[in-house]
Scaffold this motif. Sequence first.
Motif, PDB file in Angstrom:
ATOM      1  N   ASN A  54       0.850  -1.184   0.000  1.00 26.97           N
ATOM      2  CA  ASN A  54       0.000   0.000   0.000  1.00 26.97           C
ATOM      3  C   ASN A  54       0.896   1.248   0.000  1.00 26.97           C
ATOM      4  O   ASN A  54       0.640   2.206  -0.742  1.00 26.97           O
ATOM      5  CB  ASN A  54      -0.920  -0.023   1.227  1.00 26.97           C
ATOM      6  CG  ASN A  54      -2.086   0.939   1.131  1.00 26.97           C
ATOM      7  OD1 ASN A  54      -2.111   1.953   1.808  1.00 26.97           O
ATOM      8  ND2 ASN A  54      -3.059   0.639   0.279  1.00 26.97           N
ATOM      9  N   ASP A  74      -3.525   8.746   1.910  1.00 29.49           N
ATOM     10  CA  ASP A  74      -3.318   7.713   2.932  1.00 29.49           C
ATOM     11  C   ASP A  74      -2.905   6.421   2.243  1.00 29.49           C
ATOM     12  O   ASP A  74      -3.734   5.704   1.675  1.00 29.49           O
ATOM     13  CB  ASP A  74      -4.615   7.538   3.735  1.00 29.49           C
ATOM     14  CG  ASP A  74      -4.659   6.201   4.464  1.00 29.49           C
ATOM     15  OD1 ASP A  74      -3.580   5.663   4.784  1.00 29.49           O
ATOM     16  OD2 ASP A  74      -5.775   5.704   4.712  1.00 29.49           O
ATOM     17  N   ALA A  75      -1.601   6.152   2.286  1.00 28.18           N
ATOM     18  CA  ALA A  75      -1.057   4.904   1.723  1.00 28.18           C
ATOM     19  C   ALA A  75      -0.357   4.140   2.838  1.00 28.18           C
ATOM     20  O   ALA A  75       0.690   3.526   2.627  1.00 28.18           O
ATOM     21  CB  ALA A  75      -0.096   5.224   0.581  1.00 28.18           C
ATOM     22  N   LEU A  76      -0.952   4.190   4.031  1.00 24.42           N
ATOM     23  CA  LEU A  76      -0.304   3.533   5.172  1.00 24.42           C
ATOM     24  C   LEU A  76      -0.558   2.026   5.150  1.00 24.42           C
ATOM     25  O   LEU A  76       0.364   1.232   5.128  1.00 24.42           O
ATOM     26  CB  LEU A  76      -0.811   4.151   6.475  1.00 24.42           C
ATOM     27  CG  LEU A  76      -0.289   5.578   6.742  1.00 24.42           C
ATOM     28  CD1 LEU A  76      -1.050   6.224   7.893  1.00 24.42           C
ATOM     29  CD2 LEU A  76       1.210   5.538   7.052  1.00 24.42           C
ATOM     30  N   PHE A  77      -1.820   1.646   5.161  1.00 20.44           N
ATOM     31  CA  PHE A  77      -2.155   0.218   5.146  1.00 20.44           C
ATOM     32  C   PHE A  77      -3.347  -0.031   4.234  1.00 20.44           C
ATOM     33  O   PHE A  77      -4.265   0.783   4.170  1.00 20.44           O
ATOM     34  CB  PHE A  77      -2.493  -0.285   6.560  1.00 20.44           C
ATOM     35  CG  PHE A  77      -1.378  -0.089   7.523  1.00 20.44           C
ATOM     36  CD1 PHE A  77      -0.279  -0.939   7.513  1.00 20.44           C
ATOM     37  CD2 PHE A  77      -1.394   0.972   8.415  1.00 20.44           C
ATOM     38  CE1 PHE A  77       0.782  -0.740   8.384  1.00 20.44           C
ATOM     39  CE2 PHE A  77      -0.337   1.177   9.295  1.00 20.44           C
ATOM     40  CZ  PHE A  77       0.748   0.322   9.278  1.00 20.44           C
ATOM     41  N   ILE A 126      -5.853   5.038  -0.269  1.00 21.45           N
ATOM     42  CA  ILE A 126      -5.539   4.061  -1.311  1.00 21.45           C
ATOM     43  C   ILE A 126      -5.996   2.680  -0.836  1.00 21.45           C
ATOM     44  O   ILE A 126      -5.591   2.212   0.229  1.00 21.45           O
ATOM     45  CB  ILE A 126      -4.034   4.051  -1.640  1.00 21.45           C
ATOM     46  CG1 ILE A 126      -3.600   5.442  -2.135  1.00 21.45           C
ATOM     47  CG2 ILE A 126      -3.727   2.977  -2.688  1.00 21.45           C
ATOM     48  CD1 ILE A 126      -2.143   5.520  -2.576  1.00 21.45           C
ATOM     49  N   LEU A 136      -7.966   1.148   0.969  1.00 23.02           N
ATOM     50  CA  LEU A 136      -8.848   1.224   2.152  1.00 23.02           C
ATOM     51  C   LEU A 136      -8.338   2.334   3.057  1.00 23.02           C
ATOM     52  O   LEU A 136      -7.128   2.575   3.105  1.00 23.02           O
ATOM     53  CB  LEU A 136      -8.783  -0.086   2.941  1.00 23.02           C
ATOM     54  CG  LEU A 136      -9.430  -1.275   2.267  1.00 23.02           C
ATOM     55  CD1 LEU A 136      -8.585  -2.523   2.477  1.00 23.02           C
ATOM     56  CD2 LEU A 136     -10.835  -1.506   2.807  1.00 23.02           C
ATOM     57  N   PRO A 137      -9.221   2.964   3.804  1.00 24.53           N
ATOM     58  CA  PRO A 137      -8.728   3.888   4.833  1.00 24.53           C
ATOM     59  C   PRO A 137      -7.921   3.091   5.862  1.00 24.53           C
ATOM     60  O   PRO A 137      -8.380   2.050   6.332  1.00 24.53           O
ATOM     61  CB  PRO A 137     -10.013   4.449   5.458  1.00 24.53           C
ATOM     62  CG  PRO A 137     -11.095   4.172   4.465  1.00 24.53           C
ATOM     63  CD  PRO A 137     -10.694   2.910   3.768  1.00 24.53           C
ATOM     64  N   SER A 138      -6.739   3.548   6.171  1.00 20.17           N
ATOM     65  CA  SER A 138      -5.895   2.800   7.114  1.00 20.17           C
ATOM     66  C   SER A 138      -6.589   2.688   8.459  1.00 20.17           C
ATOM     67  O   SER A 138      -7.164   3.655   8.957  1.00 20.17           O
ATOM     68  CB  SER A 138      -4.547   3.498   7.263  1.00 20.17           C
ATOM     69  OG  SER A 138      -3.914   3.502   6.012  1.00 20.17           O
TER      70      SER A 138
HETATM   71  K   LIG Z   1      -4.641   3.137   2.826  1.00 16.89           K
END
Ligand SMILES: [K+]
Length: 535
Positions: A83, A151-154, A184, A186-188
């Motif tokens: 992600n 948001d590309a955290l998880f 991206i 899903l919302p983390s």
């Molecule tokens: K994400």
Amino acid sequence: MTEVLTAEQMRAIEQAAIKSGAVSGLELMERAGRGVVEAICDKWPEFSVGSVAGGAAPRPAAVPRDISEKLKRAAVLCGPGNNGGDGFVVARLLKERGWAVKVFLYGDAAKLPADAKVNYQRWCELGAVQALSTVTFEGDQIWLLTDLVVDALFGTGLTRAVDLPLVALDAEPAVGHTHQVVAIDLPSGLCSDSGRVIGEGAVQADLTVTFHRRKCGHVLADGPEYCGSVVIKDIGLAPTAEVGGQSRPVWRDAPDAGVLAKGQGAHKFTHGHALILSGGAGRTGAARLAARGALRIGAGLVTLGVPPSVQMEVACQITALMLQRVGEAGALREILSDDRINAVCLGPGLGQERARELVPIALQNHERAVVLDADALSAFGDDPQALFDMLHNKCVLTPHGGEFARLFPDIAQRLAEPALCGPAYSKLDATREAARRAGATVLFKGADTVIAEPDGACSVSAAIYDRSAPWLATAGAGDVLAGFITGLLARGVAPHEAAATAAWLHVGCARSFGAGLIAEDLPEQLPKVFSDLGI
Ligand SMILES: [K+]
Ligand SMILES: NC(=O)C1=CN([C@@H]2O[C@H](COP(=O)(O)OP(=O)(O)OC[C@H]3O[C@@H](n4cnc5c(N)ncnc54)[C@H](O)[C@@H]3O)[C@@H](O)[C@H]2O)[C@@H](O)CC1
């Protein structure tokens, strides 16, 4: 109808595509990043105004000064997996379009998976990467004062609570300044399979861009609230056969007009005869609502079975519906000796005592479809197994949360427990388990209505996103739904299809009527909804 995927199913599809040589993981990541940037520009055209590849965008005269000054500053928050890799691609593509981009990494760059590392390195040729920690998250005004947070955290790999104060993203960083949040995949913090928040919090997104197919988490539980809106981007993965053994849940779109249309030249018995059993004095409204629903949805004949004491009360209220006295069990047995009655609905306003007496009679003939709702479910709260032992494959149970918990207390408890790790137990899991135990179709109501079969086949028919129907939360709406299902069963539609189609039409009727809806309005909207479907 499209499939909705779990994280495991999505991973299997990606891996199959990569293994077949059709595409590389790196190329999929590039397509994913490109899809995200396209979706951003589609949703907020002001972000794409004047964009040119490789240089700063000129400020168009049409854009007011106070807005244009704040445009095109993005903060991309990348996590330790793929992600995060998608995030590095988005950062690069935005930079190429003239954005000022700041990139933050949560985790150790050396440990990034291969494709993510390639994109990390590509980004490093263009700009800096700052470490993301709770301190930067809460205190760093630089990224808070931005127009777009990515948001590309998880994504689908979230396995535990995120150790970051994710709610800080939602804060107004400065008076008069707002930013958009794009997640991206899903919302983390949101579980891809259950739509539940793992741990304390999740990113509150304005837009979520996912790939290939919806994930279960987008449509269940808290998913719609955190995703904002969902855009699905094609990344060139072919539709594939089932993987992993478990069948994929199906997202219900508009029903097939062919299933609902009536052929020329048929007579009323061709479309079945539904019997709706009513309760006693002052409690007949619920059954009348269900009966009206069954008739409007196209059952050829609908009879209300009422205790003798309320015959006059009900007779004054109905016209096209028929009326029969059904007092004790014997009277029901006698009526049901007519095989033309091919669908029965018990529950709405029935009363638990009457339900305990009549339900076993209604379930005796396994050729006859039976819908059990409300009191017909609650009546067996003390001994659910006694009910399950009588059910057969033409039965549909339609519990809301409370009724579900009465019949399946352990399953409901598991679903209610806090979600501490991912993938978490979901409403899909719960409904499947309930259907398997009951040996019948279970429609578990809610904004995220799930319908499951004992063999695991599963549908979601939800009143969310552009199909939200807040006015549907009104007394008697569930009775109408039970009637819709019964009517379709009478018409010969199979149980799962009847339940899912009825749920879709139910929401369609609520949306068609709009604000001010009460349960009586629902059946009356069916002609318009049918007409809109081309029926
Ligand atoms: K994400
Ligand atoms: N596999 C592929 O080919 C593709 C994957 N894509 C992207 O890749 C994502 C899935 O990638 P991954 O499987 O690497 O999963 P994620 O990137 O969601 O995260 C997995 C990593 O985070 C760690 N982790 C999980 N929860 C954590 C927590 N709470 N705190 C700290 N670390 C945690 C895991 O140990 C693992 O290292 C998708 O959501 C999608 O965005 C897309 O690029 C399309 C192609």
